[in-house]
Write a protein that holds these residues in place. Structure first.
Motif, PDB file in Angstrom:
ATOM      1  N   UNK A 114       0.799  -1.315   0.120  1.00  0.00           N
ATOM      2  CA  UNK A 114      -0.127  -0.170   0.039  1.00  0.00           C
ATOM      3  C   UNK A 114       1.006   1.307  -0.103  1.00  0.00           C
ATOM      4  N   UNK A 115       1.879   1.253   0.669  1.00  0.00           N
ATOM      5  CA  UNK A 115       2.811   2.660   0.812  1.00  0.00           C
ATOM      6  C   UNK A 115       3.714   2.562  -0.057  1.00  0.00           C
ATOM      7  N   UNK A 116       3.893   1.691  -1.167  1.00  0.00           N
ATOM      8  CA  UNK A 116       5.167   1.565  -2.008  1.00  0.00           C
ATOM      9  C   UNK A 116       5.215   2.825  -2.927  1.00  0.00           C
ATOM     10  N   UNK A 117       4.144   3.368  -3.471  1.00  0.00           N
ATOM     11  CA  UNK A 117       4.225   4.644  -4.470  1.00  0.00           C
ATOM     12  C   UNK A 117       4.426   5.655  -3.644  1.00  0.00           C
ATOM     13  N   UNK A 118       3.877   5.839  -2.351  1.00  0.00           N
ATOM     14  CA  UNK A 118       4.060   7.142  -1.787  1.00  0.00           C
ATOM     15  C   UNK A 118       5.414   7.039  -1.212  1.00  0.00           C
ATOM     16  N   UNK A 119       5.767   5.871  -0.940  1.00  0.00           N
ATOM     17  CA  UNK A 119       7.594   5.925  -0.313  1.00  0.00           C
ATOM     18  C   UNK A 119       8.679   6.245  -1.509  1.00  0.00           C
ATOM     19  N   UNK A 120       8.255   5.542  -2.708  1.00  0.00           N
ATOM     20  CA  UNK A 120       9.046   5.995  -3.906  1.00  0.00           C
ATOM     21  C   UNK A 120       9.059   7.059  -4.071  1.00  0.00           C
ATOM     22  N   UNK A 121       7.981   8.216  -3.909  1.00  0.00           N
ATOM     23  CA  UNK A 121       7.944   9.587  -4.306  1.00  0.00           C
ATOM     24  C   UNK A 121       8.977  10.742  -3.787  1.00  0.00           C
ATOM     25  N   UNK A 122       9.635  10.032  -2.533  1.00  0.00           N
ATOM     26  CA  UNK A 122      10.579  10.911  -2.163  1.00  0.00           C
ATOM     27  C   UNK A 122      11.984  10.212  -1.863  1.00  0.00           C
ATOM     28  N   UNK A 123      12.936  10.961  -1.773  1.00  0.00           N
ATOM     29  CA  UNK A 123      14.217  10.508  -1.471  1.00  0.00           C
ATOM     30  C   UNK A 123      14.928  10.694   0.057  1.00  0.00           C
ATOM     31  N   UNK A 124      15.255   9.753   0.464  1.00  0.00           N
ATOM     32  CA  UNK A 124      15.513   9.771   1.859  1.00  0.00           C
ATOM     33  C   UNK A 124      16.829  10.641   2.194  1.00  0.00           C
ATOM     34  N   UNK A 125      16.924  11.756   1.506  1.00  0.00           N
ATOM     35  CA  UNK A 125      18.364  12.506   1.711  1.00  0.00           C
ATOM     36  C   UNK A 125      18.537  13.097   2.937  1.00  0.00           C
ATOM     37  N   UNK A 126      19.834  12.843   3.415  1.00  0.00           N
ATOM     38  CA  UNK A 126      20.039  13.194   4.598  1.00  0.00           C
ATOM     39  C   UNK A 126      19.814  12.301   5.957  1.00  0.00           C
TER      40      UNK A 126
END
Ligand code: GLC
Length: 430
Positions: free
Chosen positions: A177-189
Protein backbone atom coordinates in the motif's frame (compact mmCIF):
# COMPACT_ATOMS: atom_id res chain seq x y z
CA UNK A 1 -9.23 -29.94 9.41
CA UNK A 2 -9.28 -32.30 12.38
CA UNK A 3 -11.13 -31.19 15.46
CA UNK A 4 -8.82 -30.64 18.39
CA UNK A 5 -9.19 -32.94 21.39
CA UNK A 6 -10.09 -31.38 24.73
CA UNK A 7 -6.63 -32.19 26.01
CA UNK A 8 -5.03 -30.37 23.11
CA UNK A 9 -7.28 -27.34 23.58
CA UNK A 10 -6.37 -27.27 27.29
CA UNK A 11 -2.67 -27.42 26.42
CA UNK A 12 -2.97 -24.56 23.92
CA UNK A 13 -5.04 -22.44 26.31
CA UNK A 14 -2.50 -22.92 29.04
CA UNK A 15 0.43 -22.20 26.71
CA UNK A 16 -1.29 -18.97 25.62
CA UNK A 17 -1.75 -17.90 29.25
CA UNK A 18 1.90 -18.77 29.91
CA UNK A 19 3.00 -16.53 27.01
CA UNK A 20 1.01 -13.57 28.32
CA UNK A 21 2.61 -14.03 31.75
CA UNK A 22 6.04 -14.50 30.17
CA UNK A 23 5.78 -11.23 28.27
CA UNK A 24 4.33 -9.35 31.23
CA UNK A 25 6.82 -6.72 32.39
CA UNK A 26 4.71 -5.64 35.36
CA UNK A 27 1.70 -3.60 34.28
CA UNK A 28 2.39 -3.84 30.59
CA UNK A 29 3.16 -6.61 28.11
CA UNK A 30 5.88 -6.66 25.45
CA UNK A 31 4.93 -8.18 22.04
CA UNK A 32 7.77 -10.69 22.38
CA UNK A 33 11.07 -10.79 24.20
CA UNK A 34 14.08 -9.46 22.23
CA UNK A 35 12.62 -8.28 18.92
CA UNK A 36 10.07 -5.93 20.56
CA UNK A 37 11.18 -5.04 24.11
CA UNK A 38 8.71 -2.19 24.80
CA UNK A 39 4.98 -1.55 25.07
CA UNK A 40 3.36 -1.33 21.64
CA UNK A 41 0.03 0.42 21.33
CA UNK A 42 -2.33 -1.99 19.57
CA UNK A 43 -0.44 -5.08 20.75
CA UNK A 44 -1.13 -3.96 24.29
CA UNK A 45 -4.84 -3.47 23.64
CA UNK A 46 -4.96 -6.96 22.14
CA UNK A 47 -3.11 -8.26 25.20
CA UNK A 48 -6.05 -6.94 27.24
CA UNK A 49 -8.38 -9.04 25.09
CA UNK A 50 -6.31 -12.10 26.02
CA UNK A 51 -6.05 -11.27 29.72
CA UNK A 52 -9.78 -10.57 29.88
CA UNK A 53 -10.36 -14.29 29.22
CA UNK A 54 -8.85 -15.29 32.58
CA UNK A 55 -7.80 -12.23 34.60
CA UNK A 56 -9.97 -9.13 34.13
CA UNK A 57 -8.00 -7.18 36.71
CA UNK A 58 -4.80 -7.65 34.69
CA UNK A 59 -6.64 -6.70 31.50
CA UNK A 60 -7.70 -3.37 33.04
CA UNK A 61 -4.14 -2.74 34.20
CA UNK A 62 -2.86 -3.27 30.66
CA UNK A 63 -5.32 -0.71 29.28
CA UNK A 64 -4.54 1.72 32.09
CA UNK A 65 -0.78 1.60 31.48
CA UNK A 66 -1.39 1.99 27.78
CA UNK A 67 -3.63 5.04 28.14
CA UNK A 68 -1.33 6.60 30.75
CA UNK A 69 1.18 7.11 27.93
CA UNK A 70 -1.23 9.36 26.05
CA UNK A 71 0.15 12.70 24.98
CA UNK A 72 -1.35 15.93 26.17
CA UNK A 73 -2.77 16.56 22.69
CA UNK A 74 -4.59 13.21 22.74
CA UNK A 75 -2.22 11.19 20.55
CA UNK A 76 -1.44 7.70 21.85
CA UNK A 77 2.13 6.75 20.86
CA UNK A 78 2.85 3.53 19.03
CA UNK A 79 5.67 2.64 21.43
CA UNK A 80 6.19 3.50 25.10
CA UNK A 81 9.80 3.08 26.17
CA UNK A 82 9.41 2.11 29.81
CA UNK A 83 13.07 1.20 30.11
CA UNK A 84 16.15 1.44 27.88
CA UNK A 85 16.95 -1.53 25.65
CA UNK A 86 19.97 -1.40 23.34
CA UNK A 87 18.56 -4.30 21.32
CA UNK A 88 15.94 -2.14 19.62
CA UNK A 89 16.27 0.52 16.93
CA UNK A 90 15.01 3.28 16.68
CA UNK A 91 15.03 3.97 20.42
CA UNK A 92 13.89 7.08 22.32
CA UNK A 93 16.94 9.16 21.34
CA UNK A 94 16.17 8.80 17.65
CA UNK A 95 12.51 9.77 18.09
CA UNK A 96 13.42 12.83 20.12
CA UNK A 97 9.91 13.44 21.44
CA UNK A 98 11.10 14.79 24.77
CA UNK A 99 10.03 18.45 24.92
CA UNK A 100 7.64 18.21 21.97
CA UNK A 101 4.77 20.62 22.74
CA UNK A 102 2.10 18.04 21.84
CA UNK A 103 3.52 15.55 24.30
CA UNK A 104 3.50 17.57 27.49
CA UNK A 105 5.74 17.18 30.51
CA UNK A 106 6.12 14.21 32.83
CA UNK A 107 5.09 11.46 30.45
CA UNK A 108 6.81 8.17 29.69
CA UNK A 109 9.40 8.27 26.85
CA UNK A 110 7.71 7.38 23.58
CA UNK A 111 7.71 7.40 19.81
CA UNK A 112 5.99 10.30 18.05
CA UNK A 113 3.48 8.40 15.91
CA UNK A 114 0.39 6.35 16.68
CA UNK A 115 -1.14 2.96 15.75
CA UNK A 116 -4.63 1.56 15.03
CA UNK A 117 -6.93 2.64 17.89
CA UNK A 118 -8.41 -0.61 19.18
CA UNK A 119 -8.28 0.30 22.90
CA UNK A 120 -11.97 1.27 23.25
CA UNK A 121 -13.00 -2.00 21.60
CA UNK A 122 -11.12 -4.12 24.10
CA UNK A 123 -12.09 -1.92 27.04
CA UNK A 124 -15.72 -2.71 26.22
CA UNK A 125 -14.83 -6.41 25.92
CA UNK A 126 -13.07 -6.34 29.27
CA UNK A 127 -16.13 -4.74 30.84
CA UNK A 128 -18.29 -7.47 29.34
CA UNK A 129 -16.13 -10.05 31.16
CA UNK A 130 -16.01 -8.11 34.38
CA UNK A 131 -19.52 -6.76 34.70
CA UNK A 132 -20.31 -4.04 37.16
CA UNK A 133 -17.03 -4.60 39.01
CA UNK A 134 -15.21 -2.94 36.14
CA UNK A 135 -17.43 0.11 35.92
CA UNK A 136 -15.10 2.43 37.83
CA UNK A 137 -12.14 1.41 35.76
CA UNK A 138 -14.12 1.88 32.57
CA UNK A 139 -15.19 5.31 33.77
CA UNK A 140 -11.59 6.32 34.43
CA UNK A 141 -10.56 5.31 30.91
CA UNK A 142 -13.47 7.01 29.15
CA UNK A 143 -12.15 10.63 29.01
CA UNK A 144 -8.82 9.41 27.65
CA UNK A 145 -10.51 7.35 24.96
CA UNK A 146 -12.67 10.34 24.01
CA UNK A 147 -9.57 12.50 23.76
CA UNK A 148 -7.82 9.94 21.57
CA UNK A 149 -10.70 9.64 19.13
CA UNK A 150 -11.11 13.43 19.04
CA UNK A 151 -7.42 13.80 18.22
CA UNK A 152 -7.79 11.43 15.26
CA UNK A 153 -10.82 13.31 13.96
CA UNK A 154 -9.16 16.72 14.37
CA UNK A 155 -5.73 15.96 12.99
CA UNK A 156 -6.06 13.01 10.61
CA UNK A 157 -9.55 12.98 9.13
CA UNK A 158 -9.44 15.77 6.53
CA UNK A 159 -10.48 13.30 3.80
CA UNK A 160 -13.05 11.58 6.00
CA UNK A 161 -10.86 8.47 6.10
CA UNK A 162 -7.97 8.42 8.58
CA UNK A 163 -4.51 9.37 7.29
CA UNK A 164 -1.23 7.91 8.44
CA UNK A 165 1.99 9.94 8.48
CA UNK A 166 4.32 6.93 8.66
CA UNK A 167 3.85 3.34 7.40
CA UNK A 168 4.42 2.08 10.96
CA UNK A 169 1.26 3.83 12.09
CA UNK A 170 -0.92 1.49 10.04
CA UNK A 171 0.44 -1.53 11.92
CA UNK A 172 1.01 -3.03 8.46
CA UNK A 173 4.51 -1.69 8.29
CA UNK A 174 5.77 -2.65 4.84
CA UNK A 175 2.49 -3.40 3.03
CA UNK A 176 2.64 -2.67 -0.73
CA UNK A 177 0.00 0.00 0.00
CA UNK A 178 2.79 2.44 0.84
CA UNK A 179 5.19 1.62 -2.00
CA UNK A 180 4.32 4.42 -4.40
CA UNK A 181 4.05 7.09 -1.70
CA UNK A 182 7.42 5.95 -0.32
CA UNK A 183 9.05 5.92 -3.77
CA UNK A 184 7.91 9.49 -4.38
CA UNK A 185 10.55 10.97 -2.08
CA UNK A 186 14.29 10.51 -1.63
CA UNK A 187 15.51 9.80 1.89
CA UNK A 188 18.20 12.47 1.60
CA UNK A 189 20.11 13.32 4.75
CA UNK A 190 19.25 10.14 6.65
CA UNK A 191 21.74 9.89 9.47
CA UNK A 192 23.79 6.66 9.61
CA UNK A 193 22.07 3.93 11.62
CA UNK A 194 22.30 0.23 12.44
CA UNK A 195 19.18 -1.89 12.21
CA UNK A 196 18.50 -4.27 15.08
CA UNK A 197 15.50 -6.18 13.71
CA UNK A 198 17.54 -8.23 11.24
CA UNK A 199 19.75 -9.41 14.12
CA UNK A 200 16.69 -11.07 15.68
CA UNK A 201 14.97 -12.57 12.63
CA UNK A 202 15.78 -13.66 9.07
CA UNK A 203 16.16 -10.55 6.80
CA UNK A 204 13.94 -12.26 4.19
CA UNK A 205 11.07 -11.82 6.65
CA UNK A 206 11.74 -8.12 7.24
CA UNK A 207 11.47 -4.88 5.24
CA UNK A 208 14.24 -3.91 2.79
CA UNK A 209 16.90 -1.20 3.27
CA UNK A 210 15.16 1.14 0.78
CA UNK A 211 12.07 0.98 3.00
CA UNK A 212 14.07 1.38 6.18
CA UNK A 213 15.90 4.50 4.99
CA UNK A 214 12.54 6.15 4.36
CA UNK A 215 11.12 5.01 7.70
CA UNK A 216 14.01 6.75 9.42
CA UNK A 217 13.78 9.80 7.18
CA UNK A 218 10.15 10.25 8.25
CA UNK A 219 11.12 9.90 11.91
CA UNK A 220 13.73 12.65 11.38
CA UNK A 221 11.07 14.81 9.71
CA UNK A 222 8.90 14.45 12.82
CA UNK A 223 11.76 15.20 15.15
CA UNK A 224 12.84 18.27 13.12
CA UNK A 225 9.31 19.68 13.25
CA UNK A 226 8.90 18.89 16.96
CA UNK A 227 6.17 16.34 16.22
CA UNK A 228 3.76 19.00 15.09
CA UNK A 229 0.55 17.62 13.52
CA UNK A 230 0.15 20.71 11.31
CA UNK A 231 3.70 20.37 9.92
CA UNK A 232 2.96 16.77 8.94
CA UNK A 233 -0.33 17.79 7.33
CA UNK A 234 1.24 20.65 5.37
CA UNK A 235 4.72 19.48 4.45
CA UNK A 236 5.37 15.77 4.83
CA UNK A 237 5.68 13.94 1.50
CA UNK A 238 3.97 10.91 3.02
CA UNK A 239 0.25 11.09 3.88
CA UNK A 240 -1.92 8.09 3.03
CA UNK A 241 -5.52 7.36 4.03
CA UNK A 242 -5.55 3.84 5.44
CA UNK A 243 -8.37 1.30 5.78
CA UNK A 244 -6.87 -0.20 8.97
CA UNK A 245 -6.99 3.14 10.77
CA UNK A 246 -10.35 4.11 9.34
CA UNK A 247 -12.13 0.87 10.21
CA UNK A 248 -10.54 0.30 13.60
CA UNK A 249 -11.48 3.85 14.59
CA UNK A 250 -15.00 3.34 13.21
CA UNK A 251 -15.39 0.16 15.26
CA UNK A 252 -13.79 1.64 18.34
CA UNK A 253 -16.14 4.63 18.06
CA UNK A 254 -19.17 2.34 17.96
CA UNK A 255 -17.76 0.59 21.01
CA UNK A 256 -17.19 3.98 22.61
CA UNK A 257 -20.90 4.71 22.13
CA UNK A 258 -21.52 1.43 23.98
CA UNK A 259 -19.24 2.57 26.78
CA UNK A 260 -20.88 6.01 26.93
CA UNK A 261 -24.29 4.34 27.31
CA UNK A 262 -23.04 2.15 30.16
CA UNK A 263 -21.66 5.24 31.88
CA UNK A 264 -24.67 7.39 31.06
CA UNK A 265 -22.55 9.87 29.10
CA UNK A 266 -23.67 11.76 25.97
CA UNK A 267 -23.08 10.05 22.60
CA UNK A 268 -23.77 12.80 20.01
CA UNK A 269 -20.16 13.77 19.44
CA UNK A 270 -19.14 10.14 18.90
CA UNK A 271 -22.06 9.55 16.56
CA UNK A 272 -20.89 12.53 14.52
CA UNK A 273 -17.45 10.93 14.18
CA UNK A 274 -18.99 7.66 13.02
CA UNK A 275 -21.01 9.44 10.32
CA UNK A 276 -17.87 11.23 9.07
CA UNK A 277 -15.90 7.98 9.04
CA UNK A 278 -18.66 6.20 7.13
CA UNK A 279 -18.56 8.89 4.44
CA UNK A 280 -14.75 8.74 4.47
CA UNK A 281 -14.72 4.98 3.99
CA UNK A 282 -16.38 5.50 0.61
CA UNK A 283 -13.33 7.40 -0.58
CA UNK A 284 -11.31 4.22 -0.03
CA UNK A 285 -13.45 2.03 -2.25
CA UNK A 286 -11.59 0.82 -5.35
CA UNK A 287 -13.91 -0.15 -8.22
CA UNK A 288 -11.14 -1.96 -10.06
CA UNK A 289 -10.19 -4.31 -7.24
CA UNK A 290 -13.67 -4.49 -5.72
CA UNK A 291 -12.59 -3.74 -2.19
CA UNK A 292 -11.33 -1.06 0.20
CA UNK A 293 -7.89 0.28 -0.58
CA UNK A 294 -5.53 2.96 0.68
CA UNK A 295 -5.35 6.40 -0.96
CA UNK A 296 -2.29 8.59 -1.31
CA UNK A 297 -3.56 11.99 -0.18
CA UNK A 298 -0.68 13.79 -1.91
CA UNK A 299 -1.63 12.53 -5.37
CA UNK A 300 -5.21 11.38 -4.83
CA UNK A 301 -4.35 7.94 -6.20
CA UNK A 302 -5.62 4.65 -4.82
CA UNK A 303 -2.82 2.16 -4.29
CA UNK A 304 -4.46 -0.79 -6.08
CA UNK A 305 -3.85 -3.14 -3.15
CA UNK A 306 -5.99 -6.05 -1.97
CA UNK A 307 -4.83 -6.63 1.59
CA UNK A 308 -6.30 -8.09 4.77
CA UNK A 309 -7.27 -4.53 5.74
CA UNK A 310 -9.50 -4.46 2.64
CA UNK A 311 -11.90 -6.72 4.57
CA UNK A 312 -12.21 -4.71 7.79
CA UNK A 313 -15.40 -2.86 6.79
CA UNK A 314 -17.55 -5.51 8.48
CA UNK A 315 -15.56 -5.06 11.70
CA UNK A 316 -16.15 -1.32 11.29
CA UNK A 317 -19.88 -2.10 11.35
CA UNK A 318 -20.65 -1.56 7.65
CA UNK A 319 -23.13 -3.91 6.03
CA UNK A 320 -23.95 -2.56 2.56
CA UNK A 321 -21.62 -2.80 -0.44
CA UNK A 322 -18.97 -4.89 1.24
CA UNK A 323 -16.21 -6.71 -0.72
CA UNK A 324 -17.73 -10.20 -0.51
CA UNK A 325 -16.71 -11.30 -4.01
CA UNK A 326 -13.13 -10.22 -3.61
CA UNK A 327 -13.01 -11.92 -0.23
CA UNK A 328 -14.24 -15.17 -1.77
CA UNK A 329 -11.56 -15.00 -4.43
CA UNK A 330 -8.77 -14.39 -1.90
CA UNK A 331 -10.06 -17.16 0.38
CA UNK A 332 -10.05 -19.55 -2.60
CA UNK A 333 -6.48 -18.57 -3.50
CA UNK A 334 -4.99 -19.03 -0.03
CA UNK A 335 -4.43 -22.30 1.77
CA UNK A 336 -4.51 -20.40 5.05
CA UNK A 337 -6.66 -17.27 5.36
CA UNK A 338 -6.36 -14.31 5.43
CA UNK A 339 -3.15 -13.48 3.55
CA UNK A 340 -2.03 -9.91 4.26
CA UNK A 341 -1.67 -9.42 0.53
CA UNK A 342 -3.42 -10.81 -2.54
CA UNK A 343 -1.71 -14.10 -3.56
CA UNK A 344 -2.65 -13.41 -7.19
CA UNK A 345 -0.71 -10.13 -7.24
CA UNK A 346 2.93 -10.20 -8.43
CA UNK A 347 3.94 -8.17 -5.36
CA UNK A 348 2.81 -11.03 -3.07
CA UNK A 349 5.66 -12.41 -0.94
CA UNK A 350 4.61 -15.29 1.31
CA UNK A 351 7.19 -14.65 4.02
CA UNK A 352 8.02 -10.97 3.95
CA UNK A 353 6.13 -9.30 6.72
CA UNK A 354 2.96 -7.52 5.54
CA UNK A 355 3.36 -8.49 1.90
CA UNK A 356 1.71 -11.90 2.19
CA UNK A 357 1.84 -13.61 5.62
CA UNK A 358 -1.21 -14.27 7.82
CA UNK A 359 -1.63 -12.32 11.09
CA UNK A 360 -3.89 -13.63 13.82
CA UNK A 361 -5.01 -10.20 14.98
CA UNK A 362 -6.24 -9.21 11.53
CA UNK A 363 -8.01 -12.57 11.27
CA UNK A 364 -9.75 -11.94 14.58
CA UNK A 365 -11.14 -8.59 13.40
CA UNK A 366 -12.07 -9.72 9.89
CA UNK A 367 -13.72 -12.90 11.12
CA UNK A 368 -15.58 -11.25 13.99
CA UNK A 369 -16.95 -8.61 11.61
CA UNK A 370 -18.06 -11.28 9.13
CA UNK A 371 -19.72 -13.23 11.90
CA UNK A 372 -21.63 -10.19 13.12
CA UNK A 373 -22.76 -9.52 9.54
CA UNK A 374 -24.11 -13.06 9.23
CA UNK A 375 -21.39 -14.37 6.89
CA UNK A 376 -20.76 -17.25 9.25
CA UNK A 377 -19.18 -19.70 6.77
CA UNK A 378 -16.49 -17.23 5.83
CA UNK A 379 -16.02 -16.24 9.47
CA UNK A 380 -15.63 -19.88 10.52
CA UNK A 381 -13.21 -20.64 7.70
CA UNK A 382 -10.91 -17.88 8.95
CA UNK A 383 -11.18 -19.00 12.56
CA UNK A 384 -10.49 -22.65 11.68
CA UNK A 385 -7.44 -21.66 9.65
CA UNK A 386 -6.15 -19.63 12.58
CA UNK A 387 -6.65 -22.60 14.91
CA UNK A 388 -4.78 -24.88 12.50
CA UNK A 389 -1.89 -22.44 12.10
CA UNK A 390 -1.43 -22.08 15.84
CA UNK A 391 -1.97 -25.77 16.59
CA UNK A 392 0.60 -26.85 14.02
CA UNK A 393 3.12 -24.01 14.23
CA UNK A 394 2.84 -22.38 17.63
CA UNK A 395 2.15 -18.81 18.73
CA UNK A 396 4.30 -17.15 16.07
CA UNK A 397 4.18 -13.50 15.06
CA UNK A 398 2.84 -14.44 11.60
CA UNK A 399 2.53 -17.38 9.19
CA UNK A 400 3.13 -18.25 5.55
CA UNK A 401 -0.35 -18.48 3.94
CA UNK A 402 0.76 -21.26 1.60
CA UNK A 403 2.27 -23.80 3.99
CA UNK A 404 1.85 -22.30 7.47
CA UNK A 405 5.57 -21.78 8.14
CA UNK A 406 5.83 -19.75 11.37
CA UNK A 407 7.73 -16.48 10.85
CA UNK A 408 9.04 -13.41 12.67
CA UNK A 409 9.17 -13.61 16.46
CA UNK A 410 7.95 -16.57 18.56
CA UNK A 411 5.92 -16.75 21.82
CA UNK A 412 4.01 -13.73 20.58
CA UNK A 413 1.66 -11.84 22.86
CA UNK A 414 -1.10 -10.94 20.44
CA UNK A 415 -1.18 -14.37 18.84
CA UNK A 416 -1.69 -15.82 22.33
CA UNK A 417 -4.26 -13.12 23.08
CA UNK A 418 -6.46 -13.74 20.05
CA UNK A 419 -6.26 -17.45 20.83
CA UNK A 420 -7.68 -16.91 24.31
CA UNK A 421 -10.12 -14.17 23.35
CA UNK A 422 -11.41 -15.55 20.06
CA UNK A 423 -9.85 -18.52 18.21
CA UNK A 424 -9.80 -21.17 20.95
CA UNK A 425 -12.85 -23.46 21.13
CA UNK A 426 -13.12 -22.46 24.81
CA UNK A 427 -13.39 -18.78 23.77
CA UNK A 428 -16.24 -19.76 21.48
CA UNK A 429 -18.03 -21.50 24.38
CA UNK A 430 -17.58 -18.45 26.62
C1 GLC B 1 5.47 -4.85 13.84
C2 GLC B 1 4.05 -4.86 13.29
C3 GLC B 1 3.17 -3.96 14.14
C4 GLC B 1 3.26 -4.41 15.59
C5 GLC B 1 4.71 -4.50 16.07
C6 GLC B 1 4.82 -5.18 17.42
O1 GLC B 1 6.05 -3.60 13.77
O2 GLC B 1 4.04 -4.44 11.96
O3 GLC B 1 1.84 -4.00 13.69
O4 GLC B 1 2.55 -3.56 16.40
O5 GLC B 1 5.45 -5.27 15.17
O6 GLC B 1 4.24 -6.45 17.39
Amino acid sequence: MQTLTDTRVDALDSEARRILRLNDRGGYTVPTDGLYPYQWNWDSAFAALGFAAFDADRAWTELETLMAGQWQNGMLPHIQFHQEDAGYFPGPGVWGTEGAPGKGAGRVASSGITQPPVAASFALRTYAKDGAAGQDRLRALFPRLMKLHRWFMDSRAESGAIAIVHPWESGRDNAPDWDSAMAAFEPEGVEPYTRRDTGHVDPRMRPTKADYDRYIWLVQFGRDTDWDDAAFAERSPFRVADPTMTFTLMRASRDLVGIARILDEPTEEIEGWIARLEAGAETLWNEKTGCYDSRNLRTGELSGCVSNASFLGWWGGLRQGQPTETLHRVLADARYAVPSFDPADPRFDSLRYWRGPVWGVMNMMVSTGLHEAGLTDEAERIRRDTVALIDQNGFAEYFDPQDGTPAGGGTFTWTAAIWLGWASPTAQER
